[in-house]
Design an enzyme around this catalytic site. Structure first.
Site: not given
Ligand SMILES: *[C@@H]1O[C@H](CO)[C@@H](O)[C@H](O)[C@H]1NC(C)=O
Ligand SMILES: *[C@@H]1O[C@H](CO)[C@@H](O)[C@H](O)[C@H]1NC(C)=O
Ligand SMILES: *[C@@H]1O[C@H](CO)[C@@H](O)[C@H](O)[C@H]1NC(C)=O
Ligand SMILES: *[C@@H]1O[C@H](CO)[C@@H](O)[C@H](O)[C@H]1NC(C)=O
Length: 418
Positions: A187, A357, A387
């Site tokens: 991320s 996601d 995610h």
């Protein structure tokens, strides 16, 4: 869903208390909670180092200084106790967490499934980064975390200053004359990679392979409801975003985090897991791992990191921080912030992404990939993969970690044969 919303509201209320008290420069109820907690708690709060040491691995805690004075707490598994390879060639791997996370996020799933352990056992010198402002990196040579000038950074500065400092420090400390590393980020750990490699292209030479889990750069299609609701206001320069800027977000370290851990830690794990089952069970996450992390994540960040992401969502561009027209002209010589030149990222970038996601939409990942000269796409086969599955999924070993270790090992094998 209702519980989730309730949780978010509680968190927001608490961060308002935190922001308010930070503005007044008093600690809530005038109590220094970290100190209070340390004195009262049944045991010292465990760090990444303690958690790794439990499993018998050698582990070190380093303090890495950046060019602009921040001091980052970085952890290292220098070799594997199983291999006893301390005197052998051990290529450096740096692993970087996502926003509001920290080095702990990678190890909750334990030594059989956690990427840092798997890499150590494959013969690597493993480094776990922590970006400025999180639990382990609330430290600066001259600024205090109490004031806004400490928190005046977004992920741009993390990419521009923290990442190169950690890369160079790791290579230096490794001491085997290595000139480059393998990189893994999740991320925000991918955003800062794209930032660094496009802003300081000389660092591309220091990358052997890079693995982007849930890559976040272009955010035009991101589906997160909370962000989509708030970004039309906070994703632009106005008095609200000014008020919100340069502050510690979820100042858990000084307040809620310590408080939760205080209540949480003495509870038997069984009760914790039972509680988590009730609220979080989707049958896909490792709830023992989630229990390990409860009360320690989120690990804090600057509100500017959030504002910068909201700007990306609003503009649809992967570009530098928007300071408003006047300041932009001064800083960038243009009214709008310039885009990051991701076309100049020459390093091999493996993109690990998934359909479900809400932060890294497939369309956005592909739009970015289109502009990267040197990429390999890996869409996760599981259509429900989202995610945080990159940290908590029960099958993380087979879906992600094993293939990543294999790619890195193959690279080293090819290198060694030449
Ligand atoms: C802050 O950095 C200094 C210098 O490296 C280090 O000695 C100290 O332990 C750090 N403090 C914390 C709380 O990490
Ligand atoms: C789940 O997490 C626990 C706690 O770290 C660990 O012992 C276990 O091996 C993990 N299981 C899987 C399948 O990830
Ligand atoms: C943050 O940094 C910017 C750019 O250097 C500066 O213009 C601004 O005044 C700073 N804000 C705070 C709150 O320190
Ligand atoms: C990106 O590459 C182009 C073409 O080589 C070059 O003109 C440009 O200055 C580069 N951008 C940066 C930020 O290095």
């Amino acid at each position: 869903m209702r519980t989730y919303i309730l949780l978010v509201i509680i968190l927001m209320l608490i961060s308002v208390v935190g922001i308010y008290s930070a503005a007044l420069k008093v600690s809530p109820f005038n109590i220094d909670f970290p100190k209070f907690y340390n004195n009262l708690c049944f045991r010292r709060r465990r760090t990444t180092r303690d958690r790794i040491a439990v499993h018998g691995y050698p582990v070190e805690h380093h303090h890495v200084a950046t060019e602009d004075g921040y001091i980052l707490g970085v952890f290292r598994i220098p070799h594997s106790h199983k291999l006893q390879n301390q005197n052998e060639y051990r290529p450096v791997v740096l692993i970087q967490h996502g926003m509001m996370g920290g080095s702990d996020a990678w190890i909750y799933v334990g030594p059989d499934n956690g990427l840092p352990y798997m890499l150590a056992d494959a013969g690597f010198d493993v480094w776990l980064g922590n970006s400025r402002g999180n639990t382990y990196s609330r430290n600066h040579s001259s600024r205090s975390t109490f004031y806004r000038d400490f928190w005046n950074f977004s992920w741009h500065e993390i990419g521009f200053y923290d990442m190169p400092a950690m890369i160079d420090y790791a290579l230096d400390t490794n001491g085997q004359g290595q000139k480059s590393i393998h990189y893994v980020g999740h991320s925000q750990g991918t955003t800062v990679f794209f930032t660094l490699m496009s802003s300081r292209p000389e660092y591309n030479e220091k990358i052997k392979t890079a693995h982007m889990f849930a890559p976040v750069a272009i955010m035009a299609h991101m589906q997160n409801k909370l962000v989509r609701a708030v970004a039309p206001c906070l994703g632009h320069v106005n008095q609200w975003s000014h008020l919100f800027s340069s502050r510690e977000f979820l100042p858990f370290n000084s307040f809620l985090l310590t408080f939760i851990s205080f209540l949480w830690e003495p509870l038997p794990r069984i009760i914790c897991v039972h509680f988590l089952k009730k609220f979080f069970d989707t049958g896909r996450w490792n709830l023992s791992a989630l229990a390990e992390g409860f009360g320690e994540q989120p690990a804090g960040c600057s509100t500017n990191q959030i504002l910068h992401y909201m700007q990306e969502q609003q503009s649809g561009h992967f570009r530098l921080y928007d300071y408003g027209t006047r300041k932009n002209l001064e800083m960038y010589k243009s009214e709008q912030p310039p885009d990051y030149p991701v076309e100049n990222i020459t390093a091999i970038v493996h993109l690990w992404y998934s359909k479900n996601d809400v932060m890294a939409a497939v369309e956005d990942v592909l739009a970015l990939a289109n502009r990267l000269p040197n990429k390999v796409l890996h869409q996760i086969k599981d259509p429900r993969w989202e995610h945080d599955d990159f940290a908590l999924n029960l099958e993380i070993r087979d879906y992600v970690n094993k293939p990543v270790v294999e790619i890195i090992q193959n690279f080293e094998r090819i290198k060694n044969e030449i």
